[in-house]
Design a protein around this motif. Sequence first.
Motif, mmCIF file in Angstrom:
data_model
loop_
_atom_site.group_PDB
_atom_site.id
_atom_site.type_symbol
_atom_site.label_atom_id
_atom_site.label_comp_id
_atom_site.label_asym_id
_atom_site.label_seq_id
_atom_site.Cartn_x
_atom_site.Cartn_y
_atom_site.Cartn_z
ATOM 1 N N CYS A 1 37.443 -30.678 5.905
ATOM 2 C CA CYS A 1 38.180 -31.258 4.775
ATOM 3 C C CYS A 1 39.628 -30.811 4.772
ATOM 4 O O CYS A 1 39.956 -29.744 5.170
ATOM 5 C CB CYS A 1 37.526 -30.856 3.462
ATOM 6 S SG CYS A 1 35.948 -31.672 3.232
ATOM 7 N N CYS B 1 38.963 -34.846 0.860
ATOM 8 C CA CYS B 1 37.961 -33.951 0.286
ATOM 9 C C CYS B 1 38.446 -33.279 -0.986
ATOM 10 O O CYS B 1 37.707 -33.174 -1.941
ATOM 11 C CB CYS B 1 37.538 -32.902 1.309
ATOM 12 S SG CYS B 1 36.341 -33.531 2.479
ATOM 13 N N GLN C 1 37.024 -33.032 -5.294
ATOM 14 C CA GLN C 1 36.098 -33.663 -4.359
ATOM 15 C C GLN C 1 35.296 -34.754 -5.067
ATOM 16 O O GLN C 1 35.099 -35.846 -4.527
ATOM 17 C CB GLN C 1 35.171 -32.618 -3.749
ATOM 18 C CG GLN C 1 35.885 -31.621 -2.881
ATOM 19 C CD GLN C 1 35.070 -30.385 -2.577
ATOM 20 O OE1 GLN C 1 33.933 -30.251 -2.998
ATOM 21 N NE2 GLN C 1 35.660 -29.452 -1.842
ATOM 22 N N TYR D 1 30.560 -29.012 5.013
ATOM 23 C CA TYR D 1 31.522 -28.915 6.113
ATOM 24 C C TYR D 1 32.935 -28.663 5.609
ATOM 25 O O TYR D 1 33.825 -29.502 5.780
ATOM 26 C CB TYR D 1 31.499 -30.190 6.954
ATOM 27 C CG TYR D 1 30.151 -30.583 7.464
ATOM 28 C CD1 TYR D 1 29.567 -29.889 8.520
ATOM 29 C CD2 TYR D 1 29.438 -31.636 6.907
ATOM 30 C CE1 TYR D 1 28.315 -30.234 8.993
ATOM 31 C CE2 TYR D 1 28.186 -31.995 7.379
ATOM 32 C CZ TYR D 1 27.638 -31.289 8.418
ATOM 33 O OH TYR D 1 26.411 -31.632 8.893
ATOM 34 N N PRO D 2 33.198 -27.527 4.987
ATOM 35 C CA PRO D 2 34.538 -27.296 4.422
ATOM 36 C C PRO D 2 35.651 -27.274 5.475
ATOM 37 O O PRO D 2 36.800 -27.605 5.166
ATOM 38 C CB PRO D 2 34.405 -25.948 3.721
ATOM 39 C CG PRO D 2 33.241 -25.291 4.369
ATOM 40 C CD PRO D 2 32.315 -26.396 4.809
ATOM 41 N N GLU D 3 35.315 -26.943 6.695
ATOM 42 C CA GLU D 3 36.349 -26.906 7.743
ATOM 43 C C GLU D 3 36.831 -28.297 8.131
ATOM 44 O O GLU D 3 37.873 -28.447 8.761
ATOM 45 C CB GLU D 3 35.821 -26.167 8.990
ATOM 46 C CG GLU D 3 34.722 -26.889 9.742
ATOM 47 C CD GLU D 3 33.313 -26.744 9.164
ATOM 48 O OE1 GLU D 3 32.389 -27.345 9.740
ATOM 49 O OE2 GLU D 3 33.129 -26.048 8.149
ATOM 50 N N CYS E 1 31.750 -32.121 1.600
ATOM 51 C CA CYS E 1 32.808 -31.103 1.622
ATOM 52 C C CYS E 1 32.257 -29.694 1.465
ATOM 53 O O CYS E 1 32.817 -28.749 2.023
ATOM 54 C CB CYS E 1 33.823 -31.392 0.525
ATOM 55 S SG CYS E 1 34.800 -32.871 0.847
ATOM 56 N N GLN E 2 31.184 -29.554 0.721
ATOM 57 C CA GLN E 2 30.587 -28.235 0.560
ATOM 58 C C GLN E 2 29.822 -27.825 1.822
ATOM 59 O O GLN E 2 29.728 -26.647 2.141
ATOM 60 C CB GLN E 2 29.661 -28.207 -0.659
ATOM 61 C CG GLN E 2 30.384 -28.397 -1.969
ATOM 62 C CD GLN E 2 31.415 -27.324 -2.252
ATOM 63 O OE1 GLN E 2 31.111 -26.139 -2.214
ATOM 64 N NE2 GLN E 2 32.640 -27.733 -2.522
ATOM 65 N N GLU F 1 40.537 -29.772 -2.779
ATOM 66 C CA GLU F 1 40.398 -28.324 -2.676
ATOM 67 C C GLU F 1 39.344 -27.758 -3.613
ATOM 68 O O GLU F 1 38.786 -26.703 -3.353
ATOM 69 C CB GLU F 1 41.747 -27.663 -2.940
ATOM 70 C CG GLU F 1 42.769 -27.988 -1.862
ATOM 71 C CD GLU F 1 44.097 -27.296 -2.113
ATOM 72 O OE1 GLU F 1 44.168 -26.418 -2.996
ATOM 73 O OE2 GLU F 1 45.060 -27.646 -1.420
#
Length: 71
Positions: free
Chosen positions: A71, A23, A30, A67-69, A64-65, A25
């Motif tokens: 990544c 993903c 991304q 579901y950031p957890e 990624c935006q 940072e």
Amino acid sequence: MDIRKSPVSRAVAVCALLALAACGETVGQQAIGGGVVGAGVAAVADGNMAQGAAIGAAANVAYCQTYPERC
């Protein structure tokens, strides 16, 4: 039979490349990661690499935006 044109080979290649995607940072990382994977999938599938890169970048940033957890 050309193995690159086999639907099963394409599906395996897509899954393998997506599994390797990271993903990143930042949104830029991304986008680059998704773009590289998208272009690679397009190359394996004999598709348009620029279009694959654009789709891959957008999809990875969206994922990624959302579901950031993960990544």
